[in-house]
Scaffold this active site. Structure first.
Site, PDB file in Angstrom:
ATOM      1  N   CYS A   6       6.296  -3.530  -0.516  1.00  0.00           N
ATOM      2  CA  CYS A   6       5.642  -2.830   0.596  1.00  0.00           C
ATOM      3  C   CYS A   6       5.434  -3.734   1.823  1.00  0.00           C
ATOM      4  O   CYS A   6       5.431  -4.959   1.707  1.00  0.00           O
ATOM      5  CB  CYS A   6       4.284  -2.287   0.118  1.00  0.00           C
ATOM      6  SG  CYS A   6       3.732  -0.923   1.155  1.00  0.00           S
ATOM      7  N   ASP A 128      -5.401   0.054  -6.711  1.00  0.00           N
ATOM      8  CA  ASP A 128      -5.307  -1.102  -5.824  1.00  0.00           C
ATOM      9  C   ASP A 128      -6.679  -1.759  -5.716  1.00  0.00           C
ATOM     10  O   ASP A 128      -7.706  -1.166  -6.078  1.00  0.00           O
ATOM     11  CB  ASP A 128      -4.827  -0.611  -4.432  1.00  0.00           C
ATOM     12  CG  ASP A 128      -4.314  -1.728  -3.546  1.00  0.00           C
ATOM     13  OD1 ASP A 128      -4.313  -2.905  -3.980  1.00  0.00           O
ATOM     14  OD2 ASP A 128      -3.914  -1.418  -2.409  1.00  0.00           O
TER      15      ASP A 128
HETATM   16  O1  LIG Z   1      -0.481  -3.837   3.583  1.00  0.00           O
HETATM   17  C1  LIG Z   1      -1.390  -3.432   4.304  1.00  0.00           C
HETATM   18  O2  LIG Z   1      -1.792  -4.103   5.254  1.00  0.00           O
HETATM   19  C2  LIG Z   1      -2.044  -2.108   4.019  1.00  0.00           C
HETATM   20  C3  LIG Z   1      -2.844  -1.542   4.989  1.00  0.00           C
HETATM   21  C4  LIG Z   1      -3.454  -0.321   4.756  1.00  0.00           C
HETATM   22  C5  LIG Z   1      -3.248   0.360   3.576  1.00  0.00           C
HETATM   23  C6  LIG Z   1      -2.440  -0.220   2.595  1.00  0.00           C
HETATM   24  C7  LIG Z   1      -1.841  -1.438   2.788  1.00  0.00           C
HETATM   25  N1  LIG Z   1      -1.042  -2.039   1.838  1.00  0.00           N
HETATM   26  C8  LIG Z   1      -0.971  -1.652   0.458  1.00  0.00           C
HETATM   27  O3  LIG Z   1      -1.649  -2.606  -0.349  1.00  0.00           O
HETATM   28  C9  LIG Z   1      -0.967  -2.751  -1.582  1.00  0.00           C
HETATM   29  C10 LIG Z   1      -0.471  -4.165  -1.813  1.00  0.00           C
HETATM   30  O4  LIG Z   1      -1.401  -5.085  -1.518  1.00  0.00           O
HETATM   31  P1  LIG Z   1      -1.260  -6.654  -1.809  1.00  0.00           P
HETATM   32  O5  LIG Z   1      -1.139  -7.275  -0.467  1.00  0.00           O
HETATM   33  O6  LIG Z   1      -0.024  -6.884  -2.635  1.00  0.00           O
HETATM   34  O7  LIG Z   1      -2.517  -6.997  -2.517  1.00  0.00           O
HETATM   35  C11 LIG Z   1       0.241  -1.859  -1.533  1.00  0.00           C
HETATM   36  O8  LIG Z   1      -0.058  -0.625  -2.146  1.00  0.00           O
HETATM   37  C12 LIG Z   1       0.443  -1.660  -0.054  1.00  0.00           C
HETATM   38  O9  LIG Z   1       1.079  -0.439   0.181  1.00  0.00           O
END
Ligand SMILES: O=C(O)c1ccccc1N[C@@H]1O[C@H](COP(=O)(O)O)[C@@H](O)[C@H]1O
Length: 210
Positions: A6, A128
């Site tokens: 992502c 998450d």
């Molecule tokens: O990645 C971002 O900045 C974000 C912003 C707003 C909503 C979701 C976001 N990312 C999501 O977070 C997880 C992965 O997070 P990690 O950095 O690996 O801890 C994934 O679902 C992204 O889609």
């Protein structure tokens, strides 16, 4: 193990994810992230993505009309909502023809399990950390007693180096509490918001080896 990479923004690292064998690639439309991209950029980027790979638009706390307009303009196949939106909003997204991913923190999931367990079964669940995209793992031990229904995704601070350990903490692949897939953003970056092709490759390989 289904693998989603992502927060992609550039052709080279998107190509690295495709080449490594990711099942899904994600693009952040939520404002205020170092990974935020616009619909035109994503529309261009995904011309290079084979149809067999899911393309996911990530939103947080945005009005539904904006979500649908942006997802349509970008041409993504799936919408991931992170803002604790009611399940009726996800139902509308699905009715509009998109795949859906409902992203919840562990606390939000446990609340929904109490209040509306059938609502939890209508959309693919992603669990998450409380702050999405911050690269912080969360304590999954409560899931042994109350595992999500099949087909859910785990996110939150995953890296090539810890993905096995975090899956083992859930009993390992195939156990009752195990996710069907993993989702990573920060753990495949060389600095915040900057994806790294070698880390993407290492993450997909580590997840495939589970
Ligand atoms: O990645 C971002 O900045 C974000 C912003 C707003 C909503 C979701 C976001 N990312 C999501 O977070 C997880 C992965 O997070 P990690 O950095 O690996 O801890 C994934 O679902 C992204 O889609």
């Amino acid at each position: 193990m289904f693998v989603k990479i992502c927060g992609l923004r550039e052709p080279a690292t998107l190509a690295a994810a495709v080449q490594a064998g990711a099942d899904a690639v994600g693009f952040v439309f939520a404002p205020g992230s170092p990974r935020t991209v616009d619909a035109d950029t994503v529309r261009q980027l995904i011309t290079a993505v084979p149809h067999s790979i899911e393309t996911v638009g990530v939103f947080r706390g945005q009005p539904l009309d904006e979500v649908l307009l942006t997802a349509t303009a970008a041409g993504v196949s799936t919408v991931q909502l992170h803002g604790g939106e009611p399940v009726a909003e996800l139902d509308r997204v699905k009715s509009a023809g998109f795949g859906t991913i409902r992203a919840l923190s562990l606390d939000e999931y446990l609340q929904q399990l109490e209040r509306d367990p059938s609502g939890l079964r209508r959309h693919r669940l992603l669990l998450d950390a409380p702050v999405p995209g911050a690269g912080e793992p969360f304590d999954t031990s409560a899931l042994h007693a109350q595992p999500p229904h099949g087909g859910w995704l785990l996110a939150g601070g995953l890296t090539p180096g810890n993905v096995r350990e975090l899956l083992d903490a859930l009993g390992g692949v195939g156990s009752a509490a195990s996710p069907a897939g993993v989702d990573v953003s920060s753990g495949v970056e060389s600095s915040r918001g900057q994806k790294d092709a070698a880390l993407i490759e290492a993450f997909v390989a580590a997840a495939r080896a589970l």
